[in-house]
Design a protein around this motif. Sequence first.
Motif, PDB file in Angstrom:
ATOM      1  N   VAL A  99       0.841  -1.195   0.000  1.00 22.71           N
ATOM      2  CA  VAL A  99       0.000   0.000   0.000  1.00 22.71           C
ATOM      3  C   VAL A  99       0.877   1.247   0.000  1.00 22.71           C
ATOM      4  N   VAL A 100       0.505   2.203  -0.837  1.00 21.01           N
ATOM      5  CA  VAL A 100       1.101   3.543  -0.803  1.00 21.01           C
ATOM      6  C   VAL A 100       0.190   4.394   0.066  1.00 21.01           C
ATOM      7  N   LEU A 101       0.780   5.190   0.961  1.00 20.07           N
ATOM      8  CA  LEU A 101       0.020   6.124   1.793  1.00 20.07           C
ATOM      9  C   LEU A 101       0.515   7.528   1.480  1.00 20.07           C
ATOM     10  N   GLY A 102      -0.357   8.382   0.963  1.00 22.88           N
ATOM     11  CA  GLY A 102       0.018   9.736   0.587  1.00 22.88           C
ATOM     12  C   GLY A 102      -0.401  10.759   1.624  1.00 22.88           C
ATOM     13  N   PHE A 103       0.565  11.580   2.042  1.00 26.74           N
ATOM     14  CA  PHE A 103       0.317  12.631   3.029  1.00 26.74           C
ATOM     15  C   PHE A 103       0.656  13.990   2.419  1.00 26.74           C
ATOM     16  N   PRO A 104      -0.350  14.731   1.952  1.00 22.13           N
ATOM     17  CA  PRO A 104      -0.085  16.060   1.387  1.00 22.13           C
ATOM     18  C   PRO A 104       0.580  16.979   2.410  1.00 22.13           C
ATOM     19  N   CYS A 105       1.495  17.802   1.919  1.00 14.95           N
ATOM     20  CA  CYS A 105       2.238  18.722   2.781  1.00 14.95           C
ATOM     21  C   CYS A 105       2.493  20.007   2.014  1.00 14.95           C
ATOM     22  N   ASN A 106       2.311  21.128   2.683  1.00 18.06           N
ATOM     23  CA  ASN A 106       2.476  22.443   2.049  1.00 18.06           C
ATOM     24  C   ASN A 106       3.699  23.182   2.591  1.00 18.06           C
ATOM     25  N   GLN A 107       4.647  22.476   3.184  1.00 18.05           N
ATOM     26  CA  GLN A 107       5.793  23.126   3.829  1.00 18.05           C
ATOM     27  C   GLN A 107       6.927  23.492   2.877  1.00 18.05           C
ATOM     28  N   PHE A 108       6.880  23.025   1.656  1.00 16.03           N
ATOM     29  CA  PHE A 108       7.993  23.254   0.732  1.00 16.03           C
ATOM     30  C   PHE A 108       7.530  24.162  -0.404  1.00 16.03           C
ATOM     31  N   SER A 109       7.873  25.447  -0.285  1.00 12.85           N
ATOM     32  CA  SER A 109       7.499  26.466  -1.280  1.00 12.85           C
ATOM     33  C   SER A 109       6.001  26.481  -1.572  1.00 12.85           C
ATOM     34  N   GLU A 110       5.195  26.130  -0.571  1.00 18.44           N
ATOM     35  CA  GLU A 110       3.732  26.157  -0.672  1.00 18.44           C
ATOM     36  C   GLU A 110       3.238  25.465  -1.936  1.00 18.44           C
ATOM     37  N   GLN A 111       3.764  24.253  -2.172  1.00 22.55           N
ATOM     38  CA  GLN A 111       3.420  23.516  -3.381  1.00 22.55           C
ATOM     39  C   GLN A 111       2.201  22.610  -3.224  1.00 22.55           C
ATOM     40  N   GLU A 112       1.538  22.705  -2.069  1.00 25.30           N
ATOM     41  CA  GLU A 112       0.268  22.011  -1.855  1.00 25.30           C
ATOM     42  C   GLU A 112      -0.708  22.978  -1.199  1.00 25.30           C
ATOM     43  N   PRO A 113      -1.125  24.016  -1.964  1.00 25.50           N
ATOM     44  CA  PRO A 113      -1.951  25.073  -1.371  1.00 25.50           C
ATOM     45  C   PRO A 113      -3.421  24.713  -1.184  1.00 25.50           C
ATOM     46  N   GLY A 114      -3.905  23.692  -1.858  1.00 28.18           N
ATOM     47  CA  GLY A 114      -5.330  23.381  -1.836  1.00 28.18           C
ATOM     48  C   GLY A 114      -5.809  22.767  -0.544  1.00 28.18           C
ATOM     49  N   ASN A 115      -7.127  22.723  -0.406  1.00 27.63           N
ATOM     50  CA  ASN A 115      -7.723  22.021   0.733  1.00 27.63           C
ATOM     51  C   ASN A 115      -7.872  20.544   0.355  1.00 27.63           C
ATOM     52  N   GLU A 138      17.627  14.481  10.144  1.00 29.13           N
ATOM     53  CA  GLU A 138      16.275  13.955  10.301  1.00 29.13           C
ATOM     54  C   GLU A 138      15.265  14.686   9.444  1.00 29.13           C
ATOM     55  N   GLY A 139      15.462  15.965   9.219  1.00 34.33           N
ATOM     56  CA  GLY A 139      14.471  16.773   8.515  1.00 34.33           C
ATOM     57  C   GLY A 139      14.165  16.254   7.124  1.00 34.33           C
ATOM     58  N   ILE A 140      12.897  16.406   6.740  1.00 33.14           N
ATOM     59  CA  ILE A 140      12.484  16.098   5.378  1.00 33.14           C
ATOM     60  C   ILE A 140      12.924  17.286   4.520  1.00 33.14           C
ATOM     61  N   LYS A 141      13.622  17.004   3.439  1.00 26.83           N
ATOM     62  CA  LYS A 141      14.178  18.075   2.603  1.00 26.83           C
ATOM     63  C   LYS A 141      13.199  18.605   1.565  1.00 26.83           C
ATOM     64  N   TRP A 142      12.265  17.750   1.093  1.00 28.12           N
ATOM     65  CA  TRP A 142      11.363  18.197   0.022  1.00 28.12           C
ATOM     66  C   TRP A 142      10.196  17.238  -0.101  1.00 28.12           C
ATOM     67  N   ASN A 143       9.253  17.596  -0.951  1.00 28.92           N
ATOM     68  CA  ASN A 143       8.113  16.734  -1.258  1.00 28.92           C
ATOM     69  C   ASN A 143       8.593  15.422  -1.879  1.00 28.92           C
TER      70      ASN A 143
END
Length: 158
Positions: free
Chosen positions: A57-73, A120-125
Motif C-alpha cells: 500500500v502507498v500512503l500519501g500525506f499532502p504537505c504544504n511546507q515546501f514552497s507552498e506547493q500544496e496550497p489546496g484544501n 532527520e528533517g524532510i528536505k522536500w516533497n
Amino acid sequence: MSLYDFEVTTIEGKKTTLEAYKGKVLLIVNVASKCGFTYQYEGLEKLYKTYKDKGFVVLGFPCNQFSEQEPGNEEEIKNFCSLTYDVTFPMFSKIDVNGEKAHPLYVYLKKEQSGLLGSEGIKWNFTKFLVDKHGHVVERFAPATKPESLEQTIKGLL
C-alpha cells in the motif's frame, strides 16, 4: 509506540489509525500537487495497482511546507489526484512533516530512518519511507528517487 498506533485523518476527514495496514508493506510519501516531482503520482499509483493484491500500500500525506506547493484544501487535493493521476491509493489530510507542528507519524519515521548524513528533517516533497510487514521502517528514499526504481526492493519485502 508502534507505527500502527499513530492516529491519522483520511483525506475525507475520518480519524483512524494505521492499524488497518498491519501486515502490509507500506510506502509512506509526503506529496504535493504543484511540485516538480508531482509526476511521481503516476509511478506511485502504478506500483500500488501492481502490488496491492500482494499486500502493498502507498500512503500519501499532502504537505504544504515546501514552497507552498500544496496550497489546496483536502477536497481540491483529492480531485486533483483523482482527475490528473487517477490516484486510488489511500490519501490523508494535509500535515506538516517538519517543525514544531510536525505530525507525530513523521517525527517517528524520521527518527527510524534518518536522511543524508544523519539529518532527520524532510528536505522536500516526495520523500519516501518504506515499511516492512512488521511495521519496521526499513529505508528512506530521497524525493528524486523515482517510484519505479523501488519495485525490486518492494517485491523483496512482499
